[in-house]
Design a protein around this motif. Structure first.
Motif, PDB file in Angstrom:
ATOM      1  N   LEU A  39       3.434  10.508   1.390  1.00 33.16           N
ATOM      2  CA  LEU A  39       1.850  10.293   1.485  1.00 33.16           C
ATOM      3  C   LEU A  39       1.895   8.509   2.496  1.00 33.16           C
ATOM      4  N   HIS A  40       1.285   8.815   2.899  1.00 35.42           N
ATOM      5  CA  HIS A  40       0.325   7.803   3.967  1.00 35.42           C
ATOM      6  C   HIS A  40      -0.493   7.357   3.667  1.00 35.42           C
ATOM      7  N   ILE A  41      -1.774   6.331   2.800  1.00 37.35           N
ATOM      8  CA  ILE A  41      -3.195   6.560   2.779  1.00 37.35           C
ATOM      9  C   ILE A  41      -3.309   5.344   3.844  1.00 37.35           C
ATOM     10  N   LYS A  43      -6.765   3.242   4.973  1.00 38.25           N
ATOM     11  CA  LYS A  43      -8.064   2.332   5.091  1.00 38.25           C
ATOM     12  C   LYS A  43      -8.627   1.338   5.332  1.00 38.25           C
ATOM     13  N   HIS A  55      -2.242  -0.010   5.669  1.00 35.91           N
ATOM     14  CA  HIS A  55      -1.227   1.231   5.474  1.00 35.91           C
ATOM     15  C   HIS A  55      -0.482   1.298   4.235  1.00 35.91           C
ATOM     16  N   GLU A  56      -1.127   1.569   3.212  1.00 30.47           N
ATOM     17  CA  GLU A  56      -0.061   1.586   2.244  1.00 30.47           C
ATOM     18  C   GLU A  56       0.665   3.328   1.893  1.00 30.47           C
ATOM     19  N   GLN A  57       1.438   2.721   0.140  1.00 30.30           N
ATOM     20  CA  GLN A  57       2.264   3.963   0.370  1.00 30.30           C
ATOM     21  C   GLN A  57       2.335   3.667  -1.246  1.00 30.30           C
ATOM     22  N   GLU A  58       2.765   4.527  -1.977  1.00 30.90           N
ATOM     23  CA  GLU A  58       3.576   4.796  -3.408  1.00 30.90           C
ATOM     24  C   GLU A  58       4.184   3.540  -4.080  1.00 30.90           C
ATOM     25  N   LYS A  63       2.173  -2.001   1.997  1.00 34.51           N
ATOM     26  CA  LYS A  63       0.944  -2.019   1.747  1.00 34.51           C
ATOM     27  C   LYS A  63       0.937  -2.762   3.534  1.00 34.51           C
ATOM     28  N   LYS A  81     -11.403   6.180   3.985  1.00 33.70           N
ATOM     29  CA  LYS A  81     -10.211   6.378   4.230  1.00 33.70           C
ATOM     30  C   LYS A  81      -9.334   7.660   4.217  1.00 33.70           C
ATOM     31  N   CYS A  83      -5.512   9.919   5.379  1.00 31.86           N
ATOM     32  CA  CYS A  83      -3.928  10.073   4.717  1.00 31.86           C
ATOM     33  C   CYS A  83      -2.794  11.269   5.716  1.00 31.86           C
TER      34      CYS A  83
END
Length: 95
Positions: A39-41, A43, A55-58, A63, A81, A83
């Motif tokens: 999953l790429h998020i 914002k 660009h974030e990933q868990e 980040k 946002k 994804c």
């Protein structure tokens, strides 16, 4: 390996093609690293002539912020946002 890419109508209507390609390239660049999440998020925040993309990933925690100057706003409102889900040979881009 060929990857099939799909986008939702909302992405098609609210993100310019240039911005879509830019985000796909960020996903591709990140996936060249070891241990990336599916999953790429992204914002998105626009100010006068600057576009900020986070660009974030868990897993693992990731980040990175990109700042684009001389950004020309699209007539459609930019989503806050978006994804990308990457699974095997399929990428799905949605809001």
């Amino acid at each position: 390996m060929k990857i099939n890419r799909y986008i939702t109508r909302g992405i098609s209507e609210h993100l310019s093609l240039d911005l879509q390609i830019l985000l796909w390239n960020m996903v591709k660049k990140r996936d060249n690293q070891p241990h990336t999440d599916y999953l790429h998020i992204f914002k998105l925040q626009e100010d006068e002539n600057i576009l900020l993309i986070t660009h974030e990933q868990e897993q693992p925690a990731y980040k990175l912020e990109y700042h684009y100057t001389n950004y020309i706003k699209n007539q459609n409102a930019l989503p806050k946002k978006v994804c990308v889900i990457r699974e095997d040979d399929v990428d799905i881009f949605f809001m």
